[in-house]
Design a protein around this motif. Structure first.
Motif, PDB file in Angstrom:
ATOM      1  N   ALA A  11       0.708  -1.286   0.045  1.00  0.00           N
ATOM      2  CA  ALA A  11       0.191  -0.035   0.037  1.00  0.00           C
ATOM      3  C   ALA A  11       0.810   1.305  -0.017  1.00  0.00           C
ATOM      4  CB  ALA A  11      -1.034  -0.029   1.207  1.00  0.00           C
ATOM      5  N   ASN A  12       2.201   1.130   0.138  1.00  0.00           N
ATOM      6  CA  ASN A  12       3.151   2.514   0.304  1.00  0.00           C
ATOM      7  C   ASN A  12       3.527   2.668  -1.377  1.00  0.00           C
ATOM      8  OD1 ASN A  12       2.461   2.866   2.845  1.00  0.00           O
ATOM      9  ND2 ASN A  12       4.555   2.017   3.596  1.00  0.00           N
ATOM     10  N   ASP A  13       4.006   3.938  -1.300  1.00  0.00           N
ATOM     11  CA  ASP A  13       4.630   4.276  -2.494  1.00  0.00           C
ATOM     12  C   ASP A  13       5.600   5.457  -2.170  1.00  0.00           C
ATOM     13  OD1 ASP A  13       2.094   6.228  -4.037  1.00  0.00           O
ATOM     14  OD2 ASP A  13       3.191   6.353  -2.249  1.00  0.00           O
ATOM     15  N   ASP A  14       6.222   6.058  -3.274  1.00  0.00           N
ATOM     16  CA  ASP A  14       7.293   7.218  -2.746  1.00  0.00           C
ATOM     17  C   ASP A  14       8.059   6.769  -1.701  1.00  0.00           C
ATOM     18  OD1 ASP A  14       8.068   9.518  -3.324  1.00  0.00           O
ATOM     19  OD2 ASP A  14       7.179  10.460  -1.719  1.00  0.00           O
ATOM     20  N   VAL A  15       9.034   5.900  -2.075  1.00  0.00           N
ATOM     21  CA  VAL A  15      10.055   5.341  -1.181  1.00  0.00           C
ATOM     22  C   VAL A  15       9.616   4.688  -0.199  1.00  0.00           C
ATOM     23  CG1 VAL A  15      12.350   6.136   0.069  1.00  0.00           C
ATOM     24  CG2 VAL A  15      11.508   7.789  -1.814  1.00  0.00           C
ATOM     25  N   ASN A  16       8.466   3.960  -0.517  1.00  0.00           N
ATOM     26  CA  ASN A  16       7.737   3.102   0.680  1.00  0.00           C
ATOM     27  C   ASN A  16       7.235   3.706   1.669  1.00  0.00           C
ATOM     28  OD1 ASN A  16       7.893   0.927  -1.182  1.00  0.00           O
ATOM     29  ND2 ASN A  16       9.897   0.421  -0.616  1.00  0.00           N
ATOM     30  N   LEU A  17       7.159   4.930   1.834  1.00  0.00           N
ATOM     31  CA  LEU A  17       7.018   5.693   3.139  1.00  0.00           C
ATOM     32  C   LEU A  17       5.292   6.113   3.379  1.00  0.00           C
ATOM     33  CD1 LEU A  17       9.972   7.985   3.860  1.00  0.00           C
ATOM     34  CD2 LEU A  17       9.398   5.929   4.910  1.00  0.00           C
ATOM     35  N   ILE A  18       4.748   6.534   2.170  1.00  0.00           N
ATOM     36  CA  ILE A  18       3.627   7.367   2.329  1.00  0.00           C
ATOM     37  C   ILE A  18       2.423   6.731   1.331  1.00  0.00           C
ATOM     38  CG2 ILE A  18       2.399   9.512   2.186  1.00  0.00           C
ATOM     39  CD1 ILE A  18       5.122  10.963   2.665  1.00  0.00           C
ATOM     40  N   PRO A  19       1.464   6.297   1.803  1.00  0.00           N
ATOM     41  CA  PRO A  19       0.198   6.000   0.830  1.00  0.00           C
ATOM     42  C   PRO A  19      -0.280   6.923  -0.111  1.00  0.00           C
ATOM     43  CG  PRO A  19      -0.158   5.414   3.091  1.00  0.00           C
ATOM     44  CD  PRO A  19       0.759   6.170   3.184  1.00  0.00           C
ATOM     45  N   SER A  20      -0.493   6.694  -1.419  1.00  0.00           N
ATOM     46  CA  SER A  20      -0.650   7.347  -2.417  1.00  0.00           C
ATOM     47  C   SER A  20      -1.964   8.511  -2.084  1.00  0.00           C
ATOM     48  CB  SER A  20      -1.233   6.641  -3.579  1.00  0.00           C
ATOM     49  OG  SER A  20      -2.200   5.850  -3.424  1.00  0.00           O
ATOM     50  N   GLN A  21      -2.895   8.085  -1.393  1.00  0.00           N
ATOM     51  CA  GLN A  21      -3.986   9.026  -1.039  1.00  0.00           C
ATOM     52  C   GLN A  21      -3.281  10.167  -0.103  1.00  0.00           C
ATOM     53  OE1 GLN A  21      -3.847   5.904   0.208  1.00  0.00           O
ATOM     54  NE2 GLN A  21      -4.770   5.778   2.199  1.00  0.00           N
ATOM     55  N   LEU A  22      -2.599   9.999   0.798  1.00  0.00           N
ATOM     56  CA  LEU A  22      -1.835  10.788   1.640  1.00  0.00           C
ATOM     57  C   LEU A  22      -0.989  11.769   0.940  1.00  0.00           C
ATOM     58  CD1 LEU A  22      -1.498   8.992   4.927  1.00  0.00           C
ATOM     59  CD2 LEU A  22      -3.407  10.381   4.305  1.00  0.00           C
ATOM     60  N   ARG A  23      -0.146  11.236  -0.270  1.00  0.00           N
ATOM     61  CA  ARG A  23       0.619  11.864  -0.973  1.00  0.00           C
ATOM     62  C   ARG A  23       0.055  12.787  -1.690  1.00  0.00           C
ATOM     63  NH1 ARG A  23       5.296  11.749  -3.967  1.00  0.00           N
ATOM     64  NH2 ARG A  23       4.892  11.642  -6.250  1.00  0.00           N
ATOM     65  N   ILE A  24      -1.226  12.662  -2.283  1.00  0.00           N
ATOM     66  CA  ILE A  24      -1.982  13.666  -2.882  1.00  0.00           C
ATOM     67  C   ILE A  24      -2.450  14.661  -2.180  1.00  0.00           C
ATOM     68  CG2 ILE A  24      -4.318  14.023  -3.978  1.00  0.00           C
ATOM     69  CD1 ILE A  24      -3.966  10.861  -5.010  1.00  0.00           C
ATOM     70  N   ARG A  25      -2.871  14.675  -0.674  1.00  0.00           N
ATOM     71  CA  ARG A  25      -3.093  15.742  -0.052  1.00  0.00           C
ATOM     72  C   ARG A  25      -1.872  16.424   0.439  1.00  0.00           C
ATOM     73  NH1 ARG A  25      -5.673  13.003   4.981  1.00  0.00           N
ATOM     74  NH2 ARG A  25      -5.715  15.055   5.865  1.00  0.00           N
ATOM     75  N   LEU A  26      -0.757  15.838   0.591  1.00  0.00           N
ATOM     76  CA  LEU A  26       0.656  16.631   0.775  1.00  0.00           C
ATOM     77  C   LEU A  26       1.015  17.406  -0.530  1.00  0.00           C
ATOM     78  CD1 LEU A  26       2.677  13.600   2.414  1.00  0.00           C
ATOM     79  CD2 LEU A  26       1.865  15.845   3.670  1.00  0.00           C
ATOM     80  N   LEU A  27       0.949  17.064  -1.500  1.00  0.00           N
ATOM     81  CA  LEU A  27       1.140  17.503  -2.674  1.00  0.00           C
ATOM     82  C   LEU A  27       0.026  18.907  -3.130  1.00  0.00           C
ATOM     83  CD1 LEU A  27       2.016  14.714  -5.064  1.00  0.00           C
ATOM     84  CD2 LEU A  27       3.455  16.719  -4.587  1.00  0.00           C
ATOM     85  N   ALA A  28      -1.060  18.747  -2.584  1.00  0.00           N
ATOM     86  CA  ALA A  28      -1.968  19.863  -2.775  1.00  0.00           C
ATOM     87  C   ALA A  28      -1.482  20.882  -1.820  1.00  0.00           C
ATOM     88  CB  ALA A  28      -3.333  19.505  -2.292  1.00  0.00           C
TER      89      ALA A  28
END
Length: 125
Positions: A11-28
């Motif tokens: 379920a992790n992506d981006d260097v195996n740290l942050i799930p994609s749905q949270l990554r989207i919020r961080l990028l926003a």
């Protein structure tokens, strides 16, 4: 203890740290900052070292450099501070000991967490 994403879970992506749905919020949030918006966002994700005192409450990822995160950083030395951190550096230094608290839900803006952490000498999510 809260349920954690471990090093081997898909379920992790981006260097195996942050799930994609949270990554989207961080990028926003990062896009808001990049556009010059003055905001005090709620932390989106909590990362921590499984067997140590280090913890990070992250609010954003730089949209031009998504490896660069910003938030409240606590290395466990009694001096939590707002700073940038490279996710790849966390993965390199802490390896499979770095965890994402998938049940973390912020209840206040980053400035309030900073104030509490400075008073306590550590992040208290």
């Amino acid at each position: 203890m809260r349920e954690l994403l471990g090093a081997g879970e898909p379920a992790n992506d981006d260097v195996n740290l942050i799930p994609s749905q949270l990554r989207i919020r961080l990028l926003a949030n990062g896009a808001r900052t990049a556009n010059g918006e003055d905001h005090d966002p709620y932390p989106v994700v909590r990362l921590f070292v499984a067997d140590g005192p280090a913890s990070w409450l992250l609010t954003e990822l730089d949209p031009d450099d998504p490896d660069l995160a910003y938030g409240l950083c606590d290395l466990g030395l009694g001096a939590p501070a707002l700073d940038y951190v490279r996710l790849s550096d966390l993965a390199t230094v802490a390896g499979d000991q770095i965890r994402c608290d998938i049940d973390f839900a912020a209840h206040q803006p980053l400035s309030a967490y900073l104030s509490e952490a400075r008073e306590a000498g550590a992040i208290r999510p």
